[in-house]
Enzyme design. Sequence first.
Site, PDB file in Angstrom:
ATOM      1  CD  GLN A 182      15.945  -4.046  79.494  1.00 49.44           C
ATOM      2  OE1 GLN A 182      16.698  -3.773  80.684  1.00 49.44           O
ATOM      3  NE2 GLN A 182      16.407  -3.480  78.338  1.00 49.44           N
ATOM      4  CG  HIS A 186      13.024  -7.715  76.492  1.00 48.08           C
ATOM      5  ND1 HIS A 186      12.337  -7.011  77.169  1.00 48.08           N
ATOM      6  CD2 HIS A 186      13.644  -7.106  75.433  1.00 48.08           C
ATOM      7  CE1 HIS A 186      12.429  -5.790  76.674  1.00 48.08           C
ATOM      8  NE2 HIS A 186      13.323  -5.862  75.416  1.00 48.08           N
ATOM      9  CE1 TYR A 364       6.385  -4.158  81.138  1.00 51.23           C
ATOM     10  CE2 TYR A 364       4.505  -5.293  80.512  1.00 51.23           C
ATOM     11  CZ  TYR A 364       5.142  -5.096  81.557  1.00 51.23           C
ATOM     12  OH  TYR A 364       5.006  -5.781  82.839  1.00 51.23           O
ATOM     13  CG  HIS A 367      12.890   2.421  76.752  1.00 52.00           C
ATOM     14  ND1 HIS A 367      11.750   2.076  75.869  1.00 52.00           N
ATOM     15  CD2 HIS A 367      13.842   1.611  76.502  1.00 52.00           C
ATOM     16  CE1 HIS A 367      12.056   0.926  75.332  1.00 52.00           C
ATOM     17  NE2 HIS A 367      13.499   0.409  75.635  1.00 52.00           N
ATOM     18  CB  SER A 509      -0.294  -7.665  82.344  1.00 51.66           C
ATOM     19  OG  SER A 509       0.165  -8.573  83.772  1.00 51.66           O
TER      20      SER A 509
HETATM   21  C1  HEM Z   1      19.301   1.369  79.292  1.00 50.50           C
HETATM   22  C2  HEM Z   1      18.451   0.415  78.976  1.00 50.50           C
HETATM   23  C3  HEM Z   1      17.533   0.108  77.790  1.00 50.50           C
HETATM   24  C4  HEM Z   1      18.067   0.177  76.521  1.00 50.50           C
HETATM   25  C5  HEM Z   1      19.423   0.392  75.899  1.00 50.50           C
HETATM   26  C6  HEM Z   1      17.169  -0.364  75.707  1.00 50.50           C
HETATM   27  C7  HEM Z   1      17.155  -0.435  74.469  1.00 50.50           C
HETATM   28  C8  HEM Z   1      16.229  -0.948  73.537  1.00 50.50           C
HETATM   29  C9  HEM Z   1      16.332  -1.026  72.069  1.00 50.50           C
HETATM   30  C10 HEM Z   1      17.375  -0.880  71.492  1.00 50.50           C
HETATM   31  C11 HEM Z   1      15.190  -1.825  71.610  1.00 50.50           C
HETATM   32  C12 HEM Z   1      14.846  -2.284  70.182  1.00 50.50           C
HETATM   33  C13 HEM Z   1      14.322  -0.987  69.640  1.00 50.50           C
HETATM   34  C14 HEM Z   1      14.243  -1.578  67.954  1.00 50.50           C
HETATM   35  O1  HEM Z   1      14.419  -2.765  67.746  1.00 50.50           O
HETATM   36  O2  HEM Z   1      13.518  -0.655  67.415  1.00 50.50           O
HETATM   37  C15 HEM Z   1      14.217  -2.013  72.649  1.00 50.50           C
HETATM   38  C16 HEM Z   1      13.187  -2.625  72.777  1.00 50.50           C
HETATM   39  C17 HEM Z   1      12.208  -2.637  73.859  1.00 50.50           C
HETATM   40  N1  HEM Z   1      12.626  -2.263  75.103  1.00 50.50           N
HETATM   41 FE1  HEM Z   1      14.259  -1.315  75.797  1.00 50.50          FE
HETATM   42  N2  HEM Z   1      15.937  -0.634  76.407  1.00 50.50           N
HETATM   43  C18 HEM Z   1      16.315  -0.642  77.712  1.00 50.50           C
HETATM   44  C19 HEM Z   1      15.501  -0.533  78.849  1.00 50.50           C
HETATM   45  C20 HEM Z   1      14.096  -1.258  78.713  1.00 50.50           C
HETATM   46  C21 HEM Z   1      13.358  -1.378  79.973  1.00 50.50           C
HETATM   47  C22 HEM Z   1      13.656  -0.953  81.399  1.00 50.50           C
HETATM   48  C23 HEM Z   1      12.159  -1.741  79.498  1.00 50.50           C
HETATM   49  C24 HEM Z   1      10.998  -2.037  80.440  1.00 50.50           C
HETATM   50  C25 HEM Z   1      10.056  -2.953  80.192  1.00 50.50           C
HETATM   51  C26 HEM Z   1      12.214  -1.732  78.094  1.00 50.50           C
HETATM   52  C27 HEM Z   1      11.383  -2.390  77.288  1.00 50.50           C
HETATM   53  C28 HEM Z   1      11.280  -2.715  75.942  1.00 50.50           C
HETATM   54  C29 HEM Z   1      10.462  -3.249  75.121  1.00 50.50           C
HETATM   55  C30 HEM Z   1       8.816  -3.762  75.304  1.00 50.50           C
HETATM   56  C31 HEM Z   1      10.915  -3.282  73.806  1.00 50.50           C
HETATM   57  C32 HEM Z   1      10.173  -3.702  72.456  1.00 50.50           C
HETATM   58  C33 HEM Z   1      10.901  -5.330  72.434  1.00 50.50           C
HETATM   59  C34 HEM Z   1      10.294  -6.118  71.303  1.00 50.50           C
HETATM   60  O3  HEM Z   1       9.173  -5.774  70.774  1.00 50.50           O
HETATM   61  O4  HEM Z   1      11.270  -7.027  70.748  1.00 50.50           O
HETATM   62  N3  HEM Z   1      13.532  -1.493  77.689  1.00 50.50           N
HETATM   63  N4  HEM Z   1      14.779  -1.546  74.009  1.00 50.50           N
END
Ligand code: HEM
Length: 580
Positions: A182, A186, A364, A367, A509
């Site tokens: 993550q 990011h 990617y 979750h 990647s």
């Molecule tokens: C408890 C842990 C996590 C929470 C609460 C969380 C929450 C979120 C939220 C709220 C978003 C934005 C969604 C949106 O704007 O529609 C997001 C995007 C994303 N998350 Fe997570 N996430 C978590 C863990 C992870 C993990 C472990 C990964 C592993 C790679 C990950 C990968 C991503 C990716 C790739 C995006 C898209 C980001 C982007 O395009 O800006 N997340 N996540």
Amino acid sequence: LPLCFSLLFSTVNPCCYIPCQHWGVCVRYAENKYECDCTHTGYYGENCTIPEFWTRVHHFFKPSPNVVHYILTHFRLLWDIINSTFLRDILMRLVLTVRSNLIPSPPTFNSKYSYLSWEAYYNVSYYTRLLPPVPKDCPTPLGVKGQDGLPDPELLVEKLLKRRTFRPDPQGSNLMFAFFAQHFTHQFFKTYNRMGVGFTKALAHGVDAGHIYGDNLERQLQLRLHKDGKLKYQLIDGDMYPPTVIDAPVKMSYPPGIPPEHQLAIGQEVFGLLPGLGMYATLWLREHNRVCDILKAAHPTWDDEQLFQTTRLIIIGETIRIVIEEYVQHLSGYMLQLKFDPTLLFKSSFQYGNRIALEFSQLYHWHPLMPDSFFISGDELTYPQFLFNTSVLTHYGIEKLVDAFSRQPAGQVGGGHNMNAVVTRVAVGAIKESRQLRIQPFNEYRKRFNLRPYTSFRDFSDDEEIATQLEELYGDIDALEFYPGLMLEKTRPGAIFGESMVEMGAPFSLKGLLGNPICSPDYWKPSTFGGKVGFDIVNSATLKKLVCLNTKTCPYVAFRVPTEAQIQNEEDSKGRTDEL
Ligand code: HEM
Ligand SMILES: *[C@@H]1O[C@H](CO)[C@@H](O)[C@H](O)[C@H]1NC(C)=O
Ligand SMILES: *[C@@H]1O[C@H](CO)[C@@H](O)[C@H](O)[C@H]1NC(C)=O
Ligand SMILES: *[C@@H]1O[C@H](CO)[C@@H](O)[C@H](O)[C@H]1NC(C)=O
Ligand SMILES: *[C@@H]1O[C@H](CO)[C@@H](O)[C@H](O)[C@H]1NC(C)=O
């Protein structure tokens, strides 16, 4: 009435049939006339379906991805020999070139332009796209396959993705791995919905360490100490942590009510979300400042700017090495020992440069890695206690967090039914976004990556329940969407996800990692990194060093949970120290 008339009698855009195979380009001429441009595809014919002679020969000798994967993940004795011979370099070069060749460079389409255009090339605020969007005027959302409407995303997630009971990753990934994933991604996935869907805030499109230094100069300048190249920091009980936003006034995304003296100032504005991200931010901050000291000792005449800039390149180099040699190594399960060596590509026609693709960002969304609660130093923290809790980081300190996260298993990403309810709405968001942006069907991406399209839902999944439900929801395997396809495909035996995630993810990647400017011949030399001392840091970076050169005691640190033997070993040595 005229609208009705045109709907009844208008012909279907022929490109809705997605007729052009093997990377051929569909160009519409008259209402119902199209042509496929098969140039450089190795195929010809109306739909680029007939292979040229050399394509046939090539195909005859090319093993399937699953066979290659099987060989790479079995036969330990064979690989023990290969690892220590010149064959390691040859195979590593092959991995890099075969994977990278699947990614167009310079990039091609984006969410607005389904044809080549200067704007799509030049305007880096867009994510690029490997496959153009499904045309807007098609009979069904995915072209001509499937039904008029798509399944309700909430229902889809509820029925197929939401966790029932936690299923650990059979490859043994831990939370140290999950938070690395993550944290690392990011820096280049920063969807910028305020500008519109399909846009990004991370304009460098790759490993620029913008999650440490900010994605713009103004932010970087606020985060810098402006002395000896260092970043601002605060000391808590003698340990270095990121400064608060009072000392480094940058915008961080926290829920209302968190006072500024508790908000940490970090390059990536969303990293206050999770203590795991704060932990990596702290480690990289310490590493940056540690490297600054080393460079300053070697170059007493250098000013703040040169120390900062050179350290940043070292940090980028360290990151790429850890990602390839440990993170990708772990994820792949390969017995070929992977190697970060840019010189492997110096004699090939590899293009330096990268553009992040929308499909990569969708893919990617891992979750399911997230557990149901967090076990740290004898405490169990629930999500409400963990998320946005600014005291966890300093309460436990880096050593205890690293140790805890390295021991706690992460969830299996593929195979369905493994996403904690806290994050299911993110999956709903991903599916909604993919529809707005008209991402092509899963099977079209299978073909794009030289994989055999699935012929039925049973072919796609060996889970009876998943296959039946998908059949009901989508009707046609060719109408299955990209993201649900990746998450629900049958997993490879003993693996974290299925064939498609690996075969589609790895090219994006590796292209992103090796396409970095520091990997190019004019950069990849000691002077770029402050001489031998800096180049050595890049060439010997490991996750363990990142932690243990920046902490007082060295905890258990790895991307996988310890084996039984490792735990036994630890207990034995603890017993011995107790005796002393
Ligand atoms: C408890 C842990 C996590 C929470 C609460 C969380 C929450 C979120 C939220 C709220 C978003 C934005 C969604 C949106 O704007 O529609 C997001 C995007 C994303 N998350 Fe997570 N996430 C978590 C863990 C992870 C993990 C472990 C990964 C592993 C790679 C990950 C990968 C991503 C990716 C790739 C995006 C898209 C980001 C982007 O395009 O800006 N997340 N996540
Ligand atoms: C090319 O594709 C179109 C649309 O799928 C199809 O109708 C046509 O028969 C194909 N042509 C050939 C030669 O296969
Ligand atoms: C080869 O690499 C694999 C994967 O890193 C490892 O398991 C194996 O022990 C290595 N063998 C040698 C001889 O380095
Ligand atoms: C990129 O495109 C968007 C949308 O058209 C536009 O708002 C933005 O100004 C463009 N960026 C540049 C640098 O031209
Ligand atoms: C935040 O974490 C601390 C330290 O682990 C814990 O004692 C506290 O209860 C948590 N705060 C909330 C609001 O859950």
